[in-house]
Scaffold this motif. Structure first.
Motif, PDB file in Angstrom:
ATOM      1  N   ARG A 112       0.871  -1.172   0.000  1.00  0.00           N
ATOM      2  CA  ARG A 112       0.000   0.000   0.000  1.00  0.00           C
ATOM      3  C   ARG A 112       0.907   1.220   0.000  1.00  0.00           C
ATOM      4  O   ARG A 112       1.694   1.415   0.937  1.00  0.00           O
ATOM      5  CB  ARG A 112      -0.903  -0.015   1.249  1.00  0.00           C
ATOM      6  CG  ARG A 112      -1.760   1.235   1.416  1.00  0.00           C
ATOM      7  CD  ARG A 112      -2.921   1.264   0.434  1.00  0.00           C
ATOM      8  NE  ARG A 112      -3.761   2.441   0.649  1.00  0.00           N
ATOM      9  CZ  ARG A 112      -3.713   3.551  -0.105  1.00  0.00           C
ATOM     10  NH1 ARG A 112      -2.860   3.659  -1.094  1.00  0.00           N
ATOM     11  NH2 ARG A 112      -4.532   4.559   0.155  1.00  0.00           N
ATOM     12  N   CYS A 158      -4.569  -3.593   5.989  1.00  0.00           N
ATOM     13  CA  CYS A 158      -5.099  -2.280   5.646  1.00  0.00           C
ATOM     14  C   CYS A 158      -6.576  -2.303   6.011  1.00  0.00           C
ATOM     15  O   CYS A 158      -7.292  -3.246   5.667  1.00  0.00           O
ATOM     16  CB  CYS A 158      -4.924  -1.997   4.162  1.00  0.00           C
ATOM     17  SG  CYS A 158      -5.619  -0.398   3.695  1.00  0.00           S
ATOM     18  N   PRO A 159      -7.075  -1.258   6.710  1.00  0.00           N
ATOM     19  CA  PRO A 159      -8.491  -1.268   7.082  1.00  0.00           C
ATOM     20  C   PRO A 159      -9.415  -1.197   5.863  1.00  0.00           C
ATOM     21  O   PRO A 159     -10.612  -1.450   5.984  1.00  0.00           O
ATOM     22  CB  PRO A 159      -8.632  -0.032   7.973  1.00  0.00           C
ATOM     23  CG  PRO A 159      -7.523   0.863   7.546  1.00  0.00           C
ATOM     24  CD  PRO A 159      -6.390  -0.052   7.155  1.00  0.00           C
ATOM     25  N   ASN A 259      -2.462   1.443   8.269  1.00  0.00           N
ATOM     26  CA  ASN A 259      -2.083   2.824   7.963  1.00  0.00           C
ATOM     27  C   ASN A 259      -1.150   3.445   9.007  1.00  0.00           C
ATOM     28  O   ASN A 259      -0.297   4.275   8.663  1.00  0.00           O
ATOM     29  CB  ASN A 259      -3.353   3.671   7.807  1.00  0.00           C
ATOM     30  CG  ASN A 259      -3.053   5.070   7.319  1.00  0.00           C
ATOM     31  OD1 ASN A 259      -3.027   6.004   8.105  1.00  0.00           O
ATOM     32  ND2 ASN A 259      -2.806   5.222   6.031  1.00  0.00           N
ATOM     33  N   TYR A 284      -9.327   7.384   6.430  1.00  0.00           N
ATOM     34  CA  TYR A 284      -9.239   6.481   7.582  1.00  0.00           C
ATOM     35  C   TYR A 284     -10.163   6.906   8.723  1.00  0.00           C
ATOM     36  O   TYR A 284      -9.842   6.796   9.902  1.00  0.00           O
ATOM     37  CB  TYR A 284      -7.780   6.291   8.041  1.00  0.00           C
ATOM     38  CG  TYR A 284      -6.968   5.621   6.942  1.00  0.00           C
ATOM     39  CD1 TYR A 284      -7.021   4.239   6.767  1.00  0.00           C
ATOM     40  CD2 TYR A 284      -6.216   6.361   6.043  1.00  0.00           C
ATOM     41  CE1 TYR A 284      -6.339   3.621   5.723  1.00  0.00           C
ATOM     42  CE2 TYR A 284      -5.526   5.752   4.995  1.00  0.00           C
ATOM     43  CZ  TYR A 284      -5.594   4.392   4.844  1.00  0.00           C
ATOM     44  OH  TYR A 284      -4.928   3.781   3.815  1.00  0.00           O
TER      45      TYR A 284
HETATM   46 MO   LIG Z   1      -4.049   1.236   4.433  1.00  0.00          MO
END
Ligand SMILES: [Mo]
Ligand SMILES: Nc1nc2c(c(=O)[nH]1)N[C@H]1C(S)=C(S)[C@@H](COP(=O)(O)O)O[C@H]1N2
Length: 427
Positions: A112, A158-159, A259, A284
């Motif tokens: 990412r 990653c959310p 993140n 986020y």
């Molecule tokens: Mo992310």
């Protein structure tokens, strides 16, 4: 479908003296299973000698740095081209359908980037620790490596993993629905060790962590989490971090949204309030049905997925299989995974495979005798806090459909009579 009796069948098959694959007749050629593998003639089957058995192989320095067999060329990270405008601010997904165990090989760890992957020169890279500290420091890589080291196995997710499935099942693929999670053994220094070295001023309650990439990605973290289990790492699965994962230095924030695990880490500033950076305001955060926004939603709630069968790995005729999967939770350890083959009407507890580690991927499996009829496969994890993975319906009732992040819903795989597998959501 008979999920209750299926538990008995599975246990019989697993514990009994019957051959698992029923291959007793294989050599005589009258075989129910493995039609493809055994019915096809091959010059490589013993007692014949395959071509590679009749000559010298390659020498030891043929590959000074090893790589997978050429036949595994399809096992790669992939991206979804329509998802992002370019590849520099984008995501590649780990091929979970082809992985075993709990460790993601370094070349297959999901990526990412917010501003592409920089090539950082470790000789010129520095980590600055300043702000509300007694003795600000500028550390070189050799300085950092002199501190006491620790190794820990943790996942990073990653959310946004599963974010494309909030409104409907839209990606018929395990790699694309769940491939933004990976797990490695990380080696480095406890963040608490570095913070002790600079000395915390008593007003300090937060830390800002920042990367050296063009995005200068930065996030605010409560000092309490920094002192608890955060790591500043330089190694991943035994070798130096890969550039994709933040070479030469990254932060690992165990159990929290990926993140905050800042890559190419160059600065840690202590302060007495959060910084409200772009990545914790515009991004986020989660827009709720009532128009308010959830912020600082760091925790990765418990999640699991069946990795076999899956859309990329269909079934090959009725018979005994092992349903396999992965479970994880930011809350500590996975304590239990239940599997359903009838869309959640009946559940059977799966076996967890050791090691079951805190904030790491955990393997589970369950023997399953497939009768060749359509099935709806699901897994549901419970973690050590008692939290149970929700259905997508339960999650939507709480969070609406405006969210992108933190979709930890139960995944349903529909198995059709021909053994093919599809991504579906049950209403
Ligand atoms: Mo992310
Ligand atoms: N400096 C920097 N750190 C970063 C990012 C980034 O773009 N720049 N991306 C973050 C995001 S959103 C995630 S999910 C994880 C992904 O880690 P990975 O690329 O090693 O899988 O890194 C985080 N750390």
């Amino acid at each position: 479908m008979a999920a209750r009796s299926q538990r008995g069948d599975a246990a019989d098959a697993a514990l009994g003296r019957r051959s698992v694959l029923g291959l007793g007749a294989a050599l005589t050629g009258s075989l129910a299973l493995g039609r493809d593998a055994f019915a096809e003639q091959t010059d490589a089957a013993p007692p014949s000698d395959a071509p590679w058995s009749q000559s010298l192989g390659a020498g030891v320095v043929d590959r000074p740095y090893g790589r997978p067999a050429a036949f595994e060329a399809g096992v790669i990270r992939r991206n979804v081209p329509w998802l992002t405008a370019g590849t520099e601010s984008s995501i590649s997904f780990s091929p979970l359908q082809s992985l075993n165990g709990i460790i993601t090989p370094n070349g297959l760890f999901f990526e990412r980037y917010h501003a592409g992957r920089p090539d950082v020169d470790p000789a010129r890279h520095r980590l600055m620790i300043h702000g509300m500290v007694e003795r600000p420091l500028l550390l070189t890589m050799p300085d950092i490596m002199r501190f006491p080291s620790v190794s820990r196995i943790h996942f990073i997710e990653c959310p946004a993993n599963g974010g494309m499935e909030w409104r409907a099942a839209q990606l018929n693929s395990l790699q694309f629905t769940h491939g933004m999670v990976s797990c490695a053994e990380w080696t480095g220094v406890r963040l608490s060790t570095l913070i002790e070295e600079v000395g915390v001023r008593k007003e300090a309650t937060w830390a800002m962590v920042e990367g050296a990439d063009g995005a200068h990605m930065n996030r605010s973290l409560p000092l309490e989490k920094c002192l608890d289990d955060c790591l500043v790492v330089y190694a991943q699965n035994g070798e130096a971090l890969r550039p994709e994962q933040g070479y030469p230095l990254r932060l690992v924030v165990p159990g929290w949204e990926g993140n905050v695990s800042i890559k190419w880490l160059r600065r840690i500033k202590l302060g007495d309030k959060p910084w409200f950076s772009r990545e914790e305001t515009a991004k986020y955060t989660d827009l709720m049905p009532d128009g308010t926004s959830r912020g600082f939603t760091w925790l990765i709630d418990a999640k699991s997925v069946i990795t076999f069968p899956c859309p990329e790995k269909p079934l090959n005729g009725p018979g005994l299989y092992e349903i396999r999967g992965l479970a994880w939770t930011g809350n500590g350890k996975v304590t239990r995974v239940d599997v359903s083959v009838d869309g959640g009407a009946n559940w059977t507890t799966a076996q967890l495979h050791a090691p079951v580690l805190s904030k790491a991927l955990t393997r589970f499996s369950l023997p399953w005798r497939w009768d060749g009829k359509p099935a709806l496969l699901e897994s549901r994890v419970t973690d050590e806090t008692g939290y149970v993975q929700p259905t997508i319906t339960q999650l939507r009732a709480k969070r609406g459909t405006n969210s992108i992040y933190h979709n930890n819903a139960i995944q349903t795989w529909q198995v059709k009579a021909d053994g093919s597998v599809f991504d579906v959501q049950l209403g």
